[in-house]
Design a protein around this motif. Structure first.
Motif, PDB file in Angstrom:
ATOM      1  N   GLN B 411       0.823  -1.212   0.000  1.00 32.71           N
ATOM      2  CA  GLN B 411       0.000   0.000   0.000  1.00 32.71           C
ATOM      3  C   GLN B 411       0.856   1.261   0.000  1.00 32.71           C
ATOM      4  O   GLN B 411       0.470   2.290  -0.564  1.00 32.71           O
ATOM      5  CB  GLN B 411      -0.946  -0.012   1.198  1.00 32.71           C
ATOM      6  CG  GLN B 411      -2.069  -0.995   1.023  1.00 32.71           C
ATOM      7  CD  GLN B 411      -2.919  -1.068   2.266  1.00 32.71           C
ATOM      8  OE1 GLN B 411      -3.839  -0.284   2.448  1.00 32.71           O
ATOM      9  NE2 GLN B 411      -2.595  -1.990   3.146  1.00 32.71           N
ATOM     10  N   ARG B 412       2.014   1.190   0.648  1.00 35.43           N
ATOM     11  CA  ARG B 412       2.908   2.360   0.595  1.00 35.43           C
ATOM     12  C   ARG B 412       3.315   2.642  -0.851  1.00 35.43           C
ATOM     13  O   ARG B 412       3.394   3.807  -1.263  1.00 35.43           O
ATOM     14  CB  ARG B 412       4.141   2.130   1.477  1.00 35.43           C
ATOM     15  CG  ARG B 412       5.069   3.338   1.527  1.00 35.43           C
ATOM     16  CD  ARG B 412       4.342   4.538   2.146  1.00 35.43           C
ATOM     17  NE  ARG B 412       5.075   5.792   2.061  1.00 35.43           N
ATOM     18  CZ  ARG B 412       5.016   6.630   1.019  1.00 35.43           C
ATOM     19  NH1 ARG B 412       4.290   6.320  -0.050  1.00 35.43           N
ATOM     20  NH2 ARG B 412       5.673   7.778   1.043  1.00 35.43           N
ATOM     21  N   CYS B 413       3.544   1.573  -1.584  1.00 38.91           N
ATOM     22  CA  CYS B 413       3.898   1.738  -2.998  1.00 38.91           C
ATOM     23  C   CYS B 413       2.719   2.321  -3.779  1.00 38.91           C
ATOM     24  O   CYS B 413       2.900   3.187  -4.637  1.00 38.91           O
ATOM     25  CB  CYS B 413       4.328   0.402  -3.603  1.00 38.91           C
ATOM     26  SG  CYS B 413       5.845  -0.260  -2.872  1.00 38.91           S
ATOM     27  N   VAL B 414       1.520   1.833  -3.485  1.00 40.56           N
ATOM     28  CA  VAL B 414       0.338   2.340  -4.188  1.00 40.56           C
ATOM     29  C   VAL B 414       0.151   3.832  -3.891  1.00 40.56           C
ATOM     30  O   VAL B 414      -0.178   4.614  -4.783  1.00 40.56           O
ATOM     31  CB  VAL B 414      -0.924   1.548  -3.780  1.00 40.56           C
ATOM     32  CG1 VAL B 414      -2.173   2.158  -4.404  1.00 40.56           C
ATOM     33  CG2 VAL B 414      -0.784   0.079  -4.191  1.00 40.56           C
ATOM     34  N   ARG B 415       0.387   4.215  -2.664  1.00 40.67           N
ATOM     35  CA  ARG B 415       0.233   5.638  -2.315  1.00 40.67           C
ATOM     36  C   ARG B 415       1.135   6.510  -3.178  1.00 40.67           C
ATOM     37  O   ARG B 415       0.771   7.616  -3.562  1.00 40.67           O
ATOM     38  CB  ARG B 415       0.550   5.852  -0.834  1.00 40.67           C
ATOM     39  CG  ARG B 415       0.490   7.317  -0.472  1.00 40.67           C
ATOM     40  CD  ARG B 415       0.676   7.601   1.008  1.00 40.67           C
ATOM     41  NE  ARG B 415       1.367   8.867   1.174  1.00 40.67           N
ATOM     42  CZ  ARG B 415       1.669   9.406   2.333  1.00 40.67           C
ATOM     43  NH1 ARG B 415       1.338   8.778   3.445  1.00 40.67           N
ATOM     44  NH2 ARG B 415       2.303  10.553   2.396  1.00 40.67           N
ATOM     45  N   GLY B 416       2.300   6.040  -3.483  1.00 40.23           N
ATOM     46  CA  GLY B 416       3.156   6.705  -4.463  1.00 40.23           C
ATOM     47  C   GLY B 416       3.950   7.877  -3.927  1.00 40.23           C
ATOM     48  O   GLY B 416       4.177   8.001  -2.722  1.00 40.23           O
ATOM     49  N   ILE B 417       4.399   8.706  -4.853  1.00 40.78           N
ATOM     50  CA  ILE B 417       5.326   9.802  -4.559  1.00 40.78           C
ATOM     51  C   ILE B 417       4.555  11.117  -4.620  1.00 40.78           C
ATOM     52  O   ILE B 417       3.943  11.432  -5.636  1.00 40.78           O
ATOM     53  CB  ILE B 417       6.475   9.822  -5.598  1.00 40.78           C
ATOM     54  CG1 ILE B 417       7.212   8.478  -5.628  1.00 40.78           C
ATOM     55  CG2 ILE B 417       7.449  10.966  -5.299  1.00 40.78           C
ATOM     56  CD1 ILE B 417       8.242   8.344  -6.746  1.00 40.78           C
ATOM     57  N   GLU B 418       4.573  11.862  -3.550  1.00 39.18           N
ATOM     58  CA  GLU B 418       3.913  13.170  -3.554  1.00 39.18           C
ATOM     59  C   GLU B 418       4.913  14.240  -3.959  1.00 39.18           C
ATOM     60  O   GLU B 418       5.980  14.363  -3.362  1.00 39.18           O
ATOM     61  CB  GLU B 418       3.382  13.497  -2.152  1.00 39.18           C
ATOM     62  CG  GLU B 418       2.188  12.660  -1.781  1.00 39.18           C
ATOM     63  CD  GLU B 418       2.014  12.541  -0.282  1.00 39.18           C
ATOM     64  OE1 GLU B 418       3.038  12.479   0.440  1.00 39.18           O
ATOM     65  OE2 GLU B 418       0.861  12.502   0.160  1.00 39.18           O
ATOM     66  N   VAL B 419       4.548  14.993  -4.953  1.00 37.74           N
ATOM     67  CA  VAL B 419       5.446  16.049  -5.440  1.00 37.74           C
ATOM     68  C   VAL B 419       4.741  17.396  -5.299  1.00 37.74           C
ATOM     69  O   VAL B 419       3.705  17.640  -5.913  1.00 37.74           O
ATOM     70  CB  VAL B 419       5.843  15.796  -6.911  1.00 37.74           C
ATOM     71  CG1 VAL B 419       6.783  16.898  -7.398  1.00 37.74           C
ATOM     72  CG2 VAL B 419       6.501  14.427  -7.065  1.00 37.74           C
ATOM     73  N   ASN B 420       5.258  18.225  -4.461  1.00 35.60           N
ATOM     74  CA  ASN B 420       4.760  19.594  -4.315  1.00 35.60           C
ATOM     75  C   ASN B 420       5.907  20.443  -3.755  1.00 35.60           C
ATOM     76  O   ASN B 420       7.013  19.914  -3.506  1.00 35.60           O
ATOM     77  CB  ASN B 420       3.519  19.638  -3.398  1.00 35.60           C
ATOM     78  CG  ASN B 420       3.790  18.998  -2.041  1.00 35.60           C
ATOM     79  OD1 ASN B 420       4.802  19.290  -1.401  1.00 35.60           O
ATOM     80  ND2 ASN B 420       2.903  18.125  -1.608  1.00 35.60           N
ATOM     81  N   ASP B 421       5.655  21.724  -3.582  1.00 30.52           N
ATOM     82  CA  ASP B 421       6.753  22.602  -3.171  1.00 30.52           C
ATOM     83  C   ASP B 421       7.380  22.141  -1.866  1.00 30.52           C
ATOM     84  O   ASP B 421       8.600  22.215  -1.689  1.00 30.52           O
ATOM     85  CB  ASP B 421       6.240  24.049  -3.027  1.00 30.52           C
ATOM     86  CG  ASP B 421       6.165  24.735  -4.380  1.00 30.52           C
ATOM     87  OD1 ASP B 421       6.674  24.154  -5.365  1.00 30.52           O
ATOM     88  OD2 ASP B 421       5.582  25.817  -4.464  1.00 30.52           O
ATOM     89  N   GLU B 422       6.550  21.641  -0.964  1.00 33.06           N
ATOM     90  CA  GLU B 422       7.124  21.217   0.315  1.00 33.06           C
ATOM     91  C   GLU B 422       7.975  19.954   0.153  1.00 33.06           C
ATOM     92  O   GLU B 422       9.104  19.893   0.631  1.00 33.06           O
ATOM     93  CB  GLU B 422       6.010  20.960   1.336  1.00 33.06           C
ATOM     94  CG  GLU B 422       6.583  20.783   2.742  1.00 33.06           C
ATOM     95  CD  GLU B 422       5.681  19.979   3.652  1.00 33.06           C
ATOM     96  OE1 GLU B 422       4.454  19.984   3.459  1.00 33.06           O
ATOM     97  OE2 GLU B 422       6.240  19.318   4.556  1.00 33.06           O
ATOM     98  N   THR B 423       7.410  18.955  -0.555  1.00 29.60           N
ATOM     99  CA  THR B 423       8.147  17.685  -0.629  1.00 29.60           C
ATOM    100  C   THR B 423       9.389  17.798  -1.511  1.00 29.60           C
ATOM    101  O   THR B 423      10.343  17.051  -1.321  1.00 29.60           O
ATOM    102  CB  THR B 423       7.262  16.538  -1.163  1.00 29.60           C
ATOM    103  OG1 THR B 423       6.806  16.870  -2.482  1.00 29.60           O
ATOM    104  CG2 THR B 423       6.072  16.276  -0.269  1.00 29.60           C
ATOM    105  N   LEU B 424       9.388  18.709  -2.470  1.00 31.16           N
ATOM    106  CA  LEU B 424      10.591  18.874  -3.301  1.00 31.16           C
ATOM    107  C   LEU B 424      11.771  19.344  -2.459  1.00 31.16           C
ATOM    108  O   LEU B 424      12.936  19.110  -2.805  1.00 31.16           O
ATOM    109  CB  LEU B 424      10.319  19.856  -4.436  1.00 31.16           C
ATOM    110  CG  LEU B 424       9.450  19.327  -5.585  1.00 31.16           C
ATOM    111  CD1 LEU B 424       8.980  20.463  -6.483  1.00 31.16           C
ATOM    112  CD2 LEU B 424      10.177  18.277  -6.408  1.00 31.16           C
TER     113      LEU B 424
END
Lengths: 514, 514
Positions: B411-424
């Motif tokens: 499920q962690r893999c399904v949730r995937g990668i969040e890309v936004n100003d904070e996570t960058l």
């Protein structure tokens, strides 16, 4: 239904042929999988997310830059347009873009035998070992002990025999060779004497490169032969994340490039410690660092073969310890693979790491998770794909052998689904249903596909519980152990001819017995 | 670097807070994963390949059709526009398209507790058990024995406690209940008494449905309450592939639909035996069969909740035995998931099957492979996701518990990668590098992300070899065994109130002890 129907005839008449075909191993050209299958159908990032990561990396290179470059690197890179103040080299975006335009997009990593060459273009996927484990995992006594040169040589020999291990980057440290120079040289010797596949090593000091090249020239049959087909690449941990060049490793890298050795630009940040804790942030930093490395390489020798080695690792933030078996790790690696594709550069990252101490169920799910996601995302070089335990601290021969089975299934997934008029099978379905045989066991297609479409396990069991009981409930690890002993009982076909071996041993202090 | 720098202050000041935070379990709203995460970033088929499969299925439905329909189905479907000759119902494409326009796209599969409801819209992914194993796998003695009603009840109880098992479809057969009607009724009882999550069962004969509904009305508190929130669905093996309705199962399905019970339209062809040997062909046939089932369901009751259950299985063509742990199986399932998305229909398929007899390394890689690919492809209902061994013949409680760990990482893999100003993390990287702390361990972001971004294993080990040795080299299976005993030592919170239980036992011959 009558026996005179075409399908029924086929079935009856083909029974012997099928039995014969089932028992035969597939010819190589019939094999359903091969090194370099094209991945890329799994894309964890959207196009705009890829752009965001790229621009964040460019911004970091321009505004933060990297410290720690050796003077030679400072001279080289300022001449190319970097600025240098407060100890940091900063990279204008135009310099990065210019580098991307000239970088080698289609390197081939050579094997000592050309049949093992690795074409790193596009989304071609290759799996191999890597790492710097300090322990060997003995499955019998469940013990961890210091890894030795013989262990390393044996790993290379096993890899030579395992068809789904495509390259042999040194997975463990020969801890019984105490002098660093001798360790580096014996590492090269032990790997080359074990396999004809492409080899990766990692030199600890710049002055180790020259004698190692001397050894490689001898093995290759001269410097020209070596430079024509360099079968060993060097792993350069050229940065100490975050955003700092590893001074000495950069000097090693310069030596390797001058010597015609392909390099792996390895940036191994740990998300939450030496890289941001977010997956996106860890990828950004790793991409920025590898772009800096790529500029460095291409400033020294334009087009030199270099693998874009974004290797961010996961961290267990509860303990601060490295972890590689998580879903986060699989996403880090797959996200990096997508960035490699964006740049159309040969790329590598880590997958297949297990945090488990033994080759158990946890190891199985951990190793599969990141390996299959790496493969589906089209990662060119999947490093640490098999044998790695205890979050990279331990290497296990039996696990390597089992990993070969696992990677066969991974590659079947990478090969994907073929859709064409034949595979859609409309006519076949109609024939089977309307002719009345009602099943596909006897069709020509089924027989033809049996060897070329299906990957069968070597050690994995598919027997029924009844068969399994009748055969003594054989377990996986003893089977791997037996295969290991069988494979290691043979003399390595990669061993050098006696005269060459004598010359090597005269020139270098080789610790491996003859 | 001085202690007065902002990052250094944060680090020192935050140490105690971090230690406290690290020890606390995440609040549910902080949990990094949850049922129904959206997948779909892995697409094994191109758009045109999806169209090819769709049109091949339509062609088969129009030209080959399905035999075996009960008279009630023939009457129903000819009235809707099917033709009927040579014992086969043929489906004009327009009828299929009309059905696709009215089919239920957003069903909710209810739990007895609404917090367990499953929203099957879009690419939301849920994992659960399923199957009809006839054996229990005992890990201690490595034995296979007949599965019992108590085993089934215990499986439901374990699932109730395992957060990554989202529904409980009956994974094994209660072989100690010999009468088929009593087995069906006791299966419903044992599952409902074990879990508040959504339950799946499979009635063997049409006349079993009415008494089962009577039981479910009693449990729900009346027929209206049941019909308002039906918490049990029925698995209809409505076809015997290739392209033949299972007469009696269709009659069961009609009864279930009339009784307001959601249905799973399950087409379980075996690629190479009862379906084409090609992955594409097996998907085509399965899609055609499920489209026929969907027409059937919607002809009887437009918009009735139905899961599009394309479940093609793999076959080992060397032996003719079913196999579920292969890369081919993972591709079959992922390809089907993509067809579900094309139709925008709630879909389900099989993943997580192991061919291994025990929860070993093979089981780990096999279960992960198909589960993670199913999740990444956005499969709504991932059936047989945990606990399944010996190619579906055996179910194992310890493996189910370990599967919960594995599915957390999936499920962690399904949730995937969040890309936004904070996570960058551009600003954070700049701060860490330029302020001089040089690492991210102490940053606010790292602390904040620790619980909400990372999935930690429950039983999986991440300790160092040294810690592991100091703690007695604890292995995975004994840990799972201990957790099983702990969980089963408690009385099931899903057990019925005493008065209801007495009524149920007065009405039905319940074999499960009170």
């Amino acid at each position: 239904m009558t026996d005179a129907s075409p399908a029924a005839r086929t079935r009856k008449g083909g029974r012997t042929a099928r039995r014969v075909a089932r028992q035969a191993a597939p010819a190589p050209e019939q094999s359903p999988i091969s090194p370099g299958l094209q991945g890329g159908l799994y894309r964890p990032l959207s196009d705009s997310e890829v752009q965001s990561i790229h621009h964040a990396a460019l911004e970091l290179l321009e505004t933060v830059g990297l410290s720690g470059a050796p003077q030679s690197g400072v001279d080289l890179l300022t001449a190319k347009g970097c600025t240098y103040e407060d100890g940091r080299l900063r990279f204008p975006p135009s310099l990065v873009e210019d580098t991307l335009a000239i970088a080698n997009r289609t390197p081939v990593l050579c094997g000592r035998d050309p049949k093992n060459d690795l074409d790193l273009s596009g989304t071609r996927v290759h799996f191999g070992t890597a790492g710097a484990a300090v322990h060997m995992v003995e499955v019998d006594g469940k013990t961890y002990r210091d890894s030795t040169l013989q262990d390393l040589h044996d790993a290379a020999r096993l890899c030579e025999a395992l068809e789904n291990i495509h390259f042999v980057q040194r997975p463990m440290v020969a801890r019984d060779v105490h002098d660093n120079l001798e360790m580096d040289l014996n590492t090269v010797y032990a790997c080359c004497a074990g396999t004809h596949k492409h080899i990766g090593t990692s030199f600890t000091e710049p002055h180790h490169v020259a004698p190692a090249l001397e050894m490689l020239h001898m093995i290759a049959g001269g410097e020209d032969a070596w430079r024509d087909r360099p079968f060993v690449s060097n792993t350069n941990c050229f940065v100490v994340p975050p955003m700092r060049f590893a001074t000495e490793a950069c000097e090693v890298m310069e030596e390797c490039i001058r010597g015609g050795m392909p390099v792996l630009l390895l940036s191994a940040g740990m998300a939450g410690a030496t890289a941001p804790s977010t997956i996106a942030g860890a990828i950004v930093q790793s991409v920025a660092e590898c772009l800096a490395g790529l500029v460095y390489v291409n400033a020294l020798r334009p087009g030199h073969p270099a693998v874009f080695g974004t290797w961010p690792f996961g961290l267990d933030l509860r303990t601060g310890a490295m972890t590689g078996g998580s879903g986060e790790q699989a996403l880090l690696t797959a996200g990096c693979a997508q960035m490699h594709r964006f740049y159309d550069l040969p790329g590598g990252a880590a997958a297949g790491i297990s945090d488990s101490k033994l080759p158990d169920m946890q190891a199985g799910w951990e190793q599969m998770c990141s390996n299959v996601m790496a493969g589906l995302s089209g990662l060119n070089m999947v490093y640490e794909a098999a044998g790695m335990h205890a979050s990279l601290l331990g290497f296990c021969h039996e696990s390597l052998i089992l990993g070969n089975d696992m990677l066969g299934q991974v590659q079947r997934c990478v090969r994907g689904i073929e859709v064409n008029d034949e595979t859609l099978s409309v006519k076949e379905i109609a024939d089977v249903c309307l002719s009345g045989t009602g099943h596909y066991l006897g069709t020509e297609q089924t027989l033809a596909r049996m060897q070329k479409d299906f990957v069968y396990p070597t050690l994995g069991s598919r027997s029924s519980p009844k068969e399994w009981e009748e055969k003594g409930k054989q377990e996986l690890l003893p089977k791997a152990r037996a295969l290991k002993e069988e494979l290691l009982a043979k003399r390595s076909p990669a061993r050098f001819p006696a005269d060459l071996d004598a010359q090597l041993r005269a020139k270098f202090n080789i610790h491996l017995p003859q």
